[in-house]
Design an enzyme around this catalytic site. Structure first.
Site, mmCIF file in Angstrom:
data_model
loop_
_atom_site.group_PDB
_atom_site.id
_atom_site.type_symbol
_atom_site.label_atom_id
_atom_site.label_comp_id
_atom_site.label_asym_id
_atom_site.label_seq_id
_atom_site.Cartn_x
_atom_site.Cartn_y
_atom_site.Cartn_z
ATOM 1 N N ASP A 114 2.262 -5.938 -2.436
ATOM 2 C CA ASP A 114 2.342 -5.957 -4.012
ATOM 3 C C ASP A 114 2.761 -4.827 -4.352
ATOM 4 O OD1 ASP A 114 0.144 -4.887 -3.619
ATOM 5 O OD2 ASP A 114 -1.010 -5.855 -5.301
ATOM 6 N N LYS A 167 -12.465 3.161 -5.491
ATOM 7 C CA LYS A 167 -12.581 3.456 -6.890
ATOM 8 C C LYS A 167 -13.662 4.295 -7.394
ATOM 9 C CE LYS A 167 -10.965 -1.155 -7.550
ATOM 10 N NZ LYS A 167 -10.612 -1.841 -6.300
ATOM 11 N N ASP A 217 2.379 -0.126 -7.773
ATOM 12 C CA ASP A 217 1.983 -1.630 -7.471
ATOM 13 C C ASP A 217 2.079 -2.489 -8.647
ATOM 14 O OD1 ASP A 217 -1.075 -2.301 -8.479
ATOM 15 O OD2 ASP A 217 -0.769 -0.161 -8.220
HETATM 16 P P1 GTP Z 1 -5.955 -9.593 -8.128
HETATM 17 O O1 GTP Z 1 -6.633 -10.914 -7.629
HETATM 18 O O2 GTP Z 1 -5.240 -9.217 -9.025
HETATM 19 O O3 GTP Z 1 -6.766 -8.409 -7.407
HETATM 20 O O4 GTP Z 1 -4.836 -9.405 -6.805
HETATM 21 P P2 GTP Z 1 -4.647 -9.726 -5.193
HETATM 22 O O5 GTP Z 1 -5.797 -10.074 -4.839
HETATM 23 O O6 GTP Z 1 -3.655 -10.644 -4.923
HETATM 24 O O7 GTP Z 1 -4.338 -8.187 -4.712
HETATM 25 P P3 GTP Z 1 -4.987 -7.119 -4.192
HETATM 26 O O8 GTP Z 1 -4.471 -5.936 -4.926
HETATM 27 O O9 GTP Z 1 -6.405 -7.258 -4.392
HETATM 28 O O10 GTP Z 1 -4.582 -7.057 -2.665
HETATM 29 C C1 GTP Z 1 -3.509 -6.301 -1.999
HETATM 30 C C2 GTP Z 1 -2.654 -7.196 -1.404
HETATM 31 O O11 GTP Z 1 -3.338 -7.838 -0.118
HETATM 32 C C3 GTP Z 1 -1.825 -8.243 -2.225
HETATM 33 O O12 GTP Z 1 -0.491 -8.307 -1.489
HETATM 34 C C4 GTP Z 1 -2.475 -9.396 -1.756
HETATM 35 O O13 GTP Z 1 -1.493 -10.509 -1.569
HETATM 36 C C5 GTP Z 1 -3.038 -9.264 -0.367
HETATM 37 N N1 GTP Z 1 -4.338 -9.925 -0.375
HETATM 38 C C6 GTP Z 1 -5.406 -9.770 -0.740
HETATM 39 N N2 GTP Z 1 -6.402 -10.530 -0.261
HETATM 40 C C7 GTP Z 1 -5.768 -11.179 0.679
HETATM 41 C C8 GTP Z 1 -6.292 -12.087 1.548
HETATM 42 O O14 GTP Z 1 -7.484 -12.634 1.597
HETATM 43 N N3 GTP Z 1 -5.365 -12.459 2.560
HETATM 44 C C9 GTP Z 1 -4.175 -12.279 2.577
HETATM 45 N N4 GTP Z 1 -3.341 -12.869 3.392
HETATM 46 N N5 GTP Z 1 -3.556 -11.234 1.538
HETATM 47 C C10 GTP Z 1 -4.571 -10.706 0.745
#
Ligand code: GTP
Length: 367
Positions: A106, A157, A217
């Site tokens: 992202d 954080k 992001d």
């Molecule tokens: P929020 O629910 O809004 O926090 O978003 P997110 O969980 O999609 O994004 P976050 O910023 O927590 O994660 C950063 C990146 O890692 C994003 O591109 C997510 O798609 C990816 N990501 C987060 N958790 C996982 C997971 O459990 N598996 C995979 N494959 N990708 C993950």
């Protein structure tokens, strides 16, 4: 070098846009976000890309296929349950036998991946983490380094009292395959909170690659709007409107001569812009949209095939695909999911987030 892009998150903060569309596929300048990320990788000669998927996997594979159209080779790994950032990479282990790149899916950045790789090799690092400066580091992972650029501390954080640097984890890592030995199989596990602090405790060489290249992001709607605006204003070195024009119009779009368009604006193909309609940039209109007579679109992003009725006004908003806004309706600073219908003359409360398929006014509520 191979790359793993993490695209399996729920994207909860970007709802309602991510109810039906994975965060990696939301359109940015009328192209799915992931296409921009893949373009950046292939620009640095990284063409073997593994997509670590979970939530809403099908639309990504359905659209990108084997990657040939983008000049890359794509492989897909789908998780049954979310494995977190590190667990997702462990799940792709069979593809990874040499130094590899990991990217949060992202993030849009102009980061010089080739230079970062050079630094990783020169320092013989186990892990190299890209850093970017931000004004408010309190909602990110803060990373402290010594004078040689070696990481000395991770702080997730932090509160303002704990902030000692504005450099945060930019969500791009180069890792050696031995890092995998520290990640359990099929277990939710995080690079930021678990793997990196563990490597630091063990005295492994973890280096930072600080960069002031463009970085954002798209975690929430404000950031998503910001990215589109920044690109329209040319803040990324990778994008300029076609031939430097302030207004770019796609093929087969019809614009009435009395319509007023001020850039920067990107209008997709097969659109119709009616008489005395106004488009005031920065704005992006997706393919197949109909903007009827006298409608006003200001500083907004409209996805594909939306219909904006005569005299309707949309400012500072995101309107997802196939929405239908009635004549003279008013949408300000709001986010509409796909297929939302808005009645003629309806004024939506500013700052609203409307779930896909909603009809406004909702039953029992007055227009
Ligand atoms: P929020 O629910 O809004 O926090 O978003 P997110 O969980 O999609 O994004 P976050 O910023 O927590 O994660 C950063 C990146 O890692 C994003 O591109 C997510 O798609 C990816 N990501 C987060 N958790 C996982 C997971 O459990 N598996 C995979 N494959 N990708 C993950």
């Amino acid at each position: 070098m191979k790359a793993v892009i993490l695209v399996g998150g729920q994207g909860t903060r970007l709802r309602p846009l991510t109810i039906n569309t994975p965060k990696a596929m939301v359109p940015v300048l009328n192209k799915p976000f992931l296409e921009h990320v893949i373009g950046h990788l292939s620009g640095h000669n990284i063409r073997d890309i593994i997509l670590a998927q979970g939530h809403l996997a099908q639309p990504i594979e359905g659209y990108l296929g084997d990657g040939r159209r983008l000049g890359v080779r794509l492989s897909y790994i789908v998780e049954d349950a979310p494995l977190g950032t590190a667990g997702a990479v462990k799940n792709a282990q069979k593809h990874l036998d040499d130094s590899f790149l990991v990217l949060n899916g992202d993030i849009f950045t102009d980061l010089d991946i080739s230079a970062m790789t050079g630094l990783h090799r020169q320092r013989k690092a186990t892990a190299t983490i890209a850093l970017t400066p931000v004004a408010d580091p309190t909602s990110y992972g803060l990373i402290e380094t010594n004078a040689q650029g070696r990481v000395t501390r991770f702080l997730e954080k932090p509160s303002w009292e704990q902030v000692t640097t504005n450099m945060i984890n930019a969500g791009t890592y180069i890792l050696e395959p031995e890092v995998m030995a520290h990640i359990p199989e099929q277990t939710e596990f995080s690079f930021e909170r678990q793997v990196f602090p563990m490597l630091l405790d063990r005295g492994e060489p973890i280096y930072a690659y600080p960069s002031t290249a463009y970085w954002i992001d798209i975690g929430n709607p404000e950031k998503y709007l910001q990215l589109n605006r920044d690109l329209l204003y040319g803040k990324s070195s990778r994008y300029r409107l076609a031939q430097g024009k302030e207004v770019s119009v796609g093929e087969n779009s019809r614009i009435q001569p009395t319509a007023r368009i001020t850039g920067p604006a990107l209008i997709g193909e097969n659109c119709y812009i009616g008489r005395k309609a106004t488009i005031k940039g920065p704005a992006v209109i997706g393919p197949g949209c109909q903007i009827q007579d006298g409608a006003i679109i200001e500083q907004s992003i409209i996805w594909s095939a939306a219909q904006i009725g005569a005299g309707a006004k949309v400012t500072g908003s995101i309107i997802a695909a196939h929405c239908r806004l009635g004549a003279d309706s008013i949408i300000e600073e709001s986010v509409l999911g796909d297929n939302v219908t808005v009645a003629t003359g309806y004024r939506l409360k500013p700052g609203s987030q409307i779930w896909p398929g909603t009809r406004l006014p909702e039953q029992g509520k007055k227009a």
